[in-house]
Scaffold this active site. Structure first.
Site, mmCIF file in Angstrom:
data_model
loop_
_atom_site.group_PDB
_atom_site.id
_atom_site.type_symbol
_atom_site.label_atom_id
_atom_site.label_comp_id
_atom_site.label_asym_id
_atom_site.label_seq_id
_atom_site.Cartn_x
_atom_site.Cartn_y
_atom_site.Cartn_z
ATOM 1 N N HIS A 182 0.833 -1.205 0.000
ATOM 2 C CA HIS A 182 0.000 0.000 0.000
ATOM 3 C C HIS A 182 0.868 1.256 0.000
ATOM 4 O O HIS A 182 0.436 2.321 -0.454
ATOM 5 C CB HIS A 182 -0.906 0.030 1.241
ATOM 6 C CG HIS A 182 -1.976 -1.009 1.233
ATOM 7 N ND1 HIS A 182 -1.769 -2.275 1.724
ATOM 8 C CD2 HIS A 182 -3.261 -0.979 0.804
ATOM 9 C CE1 HIS A 182 -2.882 -2.989 1.600
ATOM 10 N NE2 HIS A 182 -3.798 -2.221 1.039
ATOM 11 N N ASP A 247 -4.344 -6.565 -7.631
ATOM 12 C CA ASP A 247 -4.540 -5.864 -6.369
ATOM 13 C C ASP A 247 -4.844 -4.406 -6.741
ATOM 14 O O ASP A 247 -4.678 -3.980 -7.886
ATOM 15 C CB ASP A 247 -3.291 -5.974 -5.500
ATOM 16 C CG ASP A 247 -3.606 -5.884 -4.010
ATOM 17 O OD1 ASP A 247 -4.711 -5.444 -3.664
ATOM 18 O OD2 ASP A 247 -2.724 -6.244 -3.200
#
Length: 481
Positions: A182, A247
């Protein structure tokens, strides 16, 4: 309309803000949008049937829509985000016989079907053999590839037998990293990829419907993140015919250089089939602007040939086939499927399952669980709750804090007896544990992967969740303290 504007929506999976369908999403559905991914902000915790009505409203506009959800049990939940998941975590299941994975998978499938979800972004096939991993942790079934592999396969089979497409993640493995994708781009050596291959192989053998890529670099394969690398995704396609899902492309590992639109276009050109755009509610992002950036970038890449027409059509066909193979559970009138609880409350693990988890955790612990009952103070060693991107809940800390507060008045004078809740031994948590030990007797309550806080005396819980609170209550006689 150009070829790009026609095809681009058919390979995208955006998020959106709110518990109703916004106008821009209505337009995207009319334009042929492949699917949506729901997050915690789309779930009204006060309305047990709200998610089913929302998914029914979406499919009233587009019946063949894919509706996806991140729902792993343990620390990653959207349906139960305000309080945490009542299902066992993968780390807890990893301590039990493989049948527990199948039983939990069946419970999860029933919950998802009742909510109108047809694609779940689970199970996690990562082998968490790095105790400092900041993003996987208790989301993994464990550090042993074979243990993980058996439970991944059982979960996939149970979910898909229950009518929900499974998406194993994060190929080729995110378990041995110290960087959270992230926030940055992790590196995973090819030797580690080989060591972590078994769970993905068993998922493919079990017929998993989809596979999610990891935003990681495998140096021996090149210097590009796997999600964006045609050679890497070619390796994956040689292993499985499953739909390749990215993702989220708003994650820094792939978006930092040129943004999520450019990342989406590169991923599709490389061989991905369905682009997960990300969670716009996480950072107050404008959901419509985020979607427009990505759909426009993908359309432009199709029109100018960076994404060949045949590649775009192949991806769209694979996604459409997935939607057809797993038709929606909830009817368009918002009713629930047969067998769902009338009040919308989810089926939960029975008392025998909780006792089995409690016994397994007690055996894995290096401190006597009775040490919890002797404590008079609780400190949360984490900077925030585990996997805060999924839930802000802190049920273990809250329950322990309430229990110890009732004992403070009666506590005898003397050295402190302190509980430190932790999930790994990074520098911050190590400092909190050391300070507690310096003030007197201390015990660590580990809500991360089993063994993540060694060598400290530890009571293992395997997740910060309401189910872990049930385990604590089982240990302490069924009542607080």
């Amino acid at each position: 309309m150009t070829l790009g504007t026609d095809l681009a929506p058919q390979v995208l999976l955006p998020g959106f803000i709110g518990t109703t369908v916004p106008a821009w999403l209505d337009d995207a559905l009319d334009a042929g949008l492949a699917g949506v991914c729901l997050f915690a902000g789309n779930v009204d915790p006060g309305d047990p049937h709200g998610t089913a009505r929302l998914t029914a409203a979406l499919r009233a506009r587009r019946p063949d829509l894919v509706v996806a959800l991140d729902e792993e049990g343990g620390v990653v939940t959207r349906l139960e985000a305000p309080r945490g998941s009542t299902l066992p975590s993968p780390a807890q299941i990893g301590l039990l016989p493989v049948d527990a994975a199948a039983e939990t998978g069946a419970l999860l499938a029933a919950r998802l079907r009742a909510a109108g979800i047809d694609l779940v972004l689970a199970p996690d096939g990562d082998v968490n053999d790095n105790p400092l991993n900041p993003v996987i942790g208790a989301r993994s079934f464990g550090a042993d590839p074979e243990v993980v592999a058996e439970r991944v396969a059982a979960t996939v089979i149970a979910l898909q037998a229950g009518g929900v497409a499974a998406c194993v993640k994060h190929w080729p493995g995110h378990g041995d990293t110290v960087v959270d994708s992230h926030h940055g781009l992790p590196t995973v050596p090819a030797q580690t990829v080989e060591r972590h291959a078994a769970p993905f192989a068993t998922a493919f053998a079990a017929g998993v419907a989809a596979v999610m890529t990891a935003h990681v670099v495998v140096p021996e394969w090149g210097q590009t993140a796997v999600t964006l690398d045609a050679a890497a995704l070619g390796r994956l396609r040689a292993l499985t015919d499953a739909v390749i899902v990215t993702d989220a492309v708003d994650m820094a590992a792939v978006a930092a250089e040129a943004g999520p639109g450019a990342a989406a276009a590169r991923a599709l050109a490389a061989g991905a089939d369905l682009v997960c755009i990300g969670n716009p509610g996480l950072s107050g992002i404008d959901d419509e602007a985020q979607y427009r950036e990505v759909v426009d970038a993908v359309a432009a890449a199709i029109d100018d040939g960076r994404i060949p027409e045949a590649r775009a059509r192949d991806a769209a066909a694979r996604v459409a086939a997935l939607a057809a193979a797993y038709p929606a559970a909830a009817e368009t009138d918002g009713s629930l499927p047969d067998g769902s609880p009338a009040d919308g409350s989810p089926a939960e693990p029975d008392a025998a399952t909780v006792r089995s988890i409690a016994r397994a955790l007690a055996e894995a612990s290096t401190a006597d669980v009775a040490s919890i009952a002797a404590a008079v103070e609780v400190r949360d060693g984490r900077r925030g709750p585990s996997m805060a991107v999924a839930t802000r809940a802190r049920p273990v800390v809250e329950w322990l804090s309430e229990a110890t507060t009732r004992e403070l008045a009666a506590a005898p004078a003397g050295p402190g007896r302190i509980i430190v809740v932790a999930d790994r031994l990074d520098d911050d948590q190590r400092a909190v544990i050391a300070a507690a030990q310096a003030q007197g007797a201390a015990v660590v309550v580990n809500v991360g992967p089993i063994g993540a806080t060694a060598p400290h005396p530890t009571v293992e819980l395997g997740a910060d969740s309401p189910l872990s609170v049930r385990v604590l209550q089982e240990w302490l006689g069924g009542v607080a303290r």
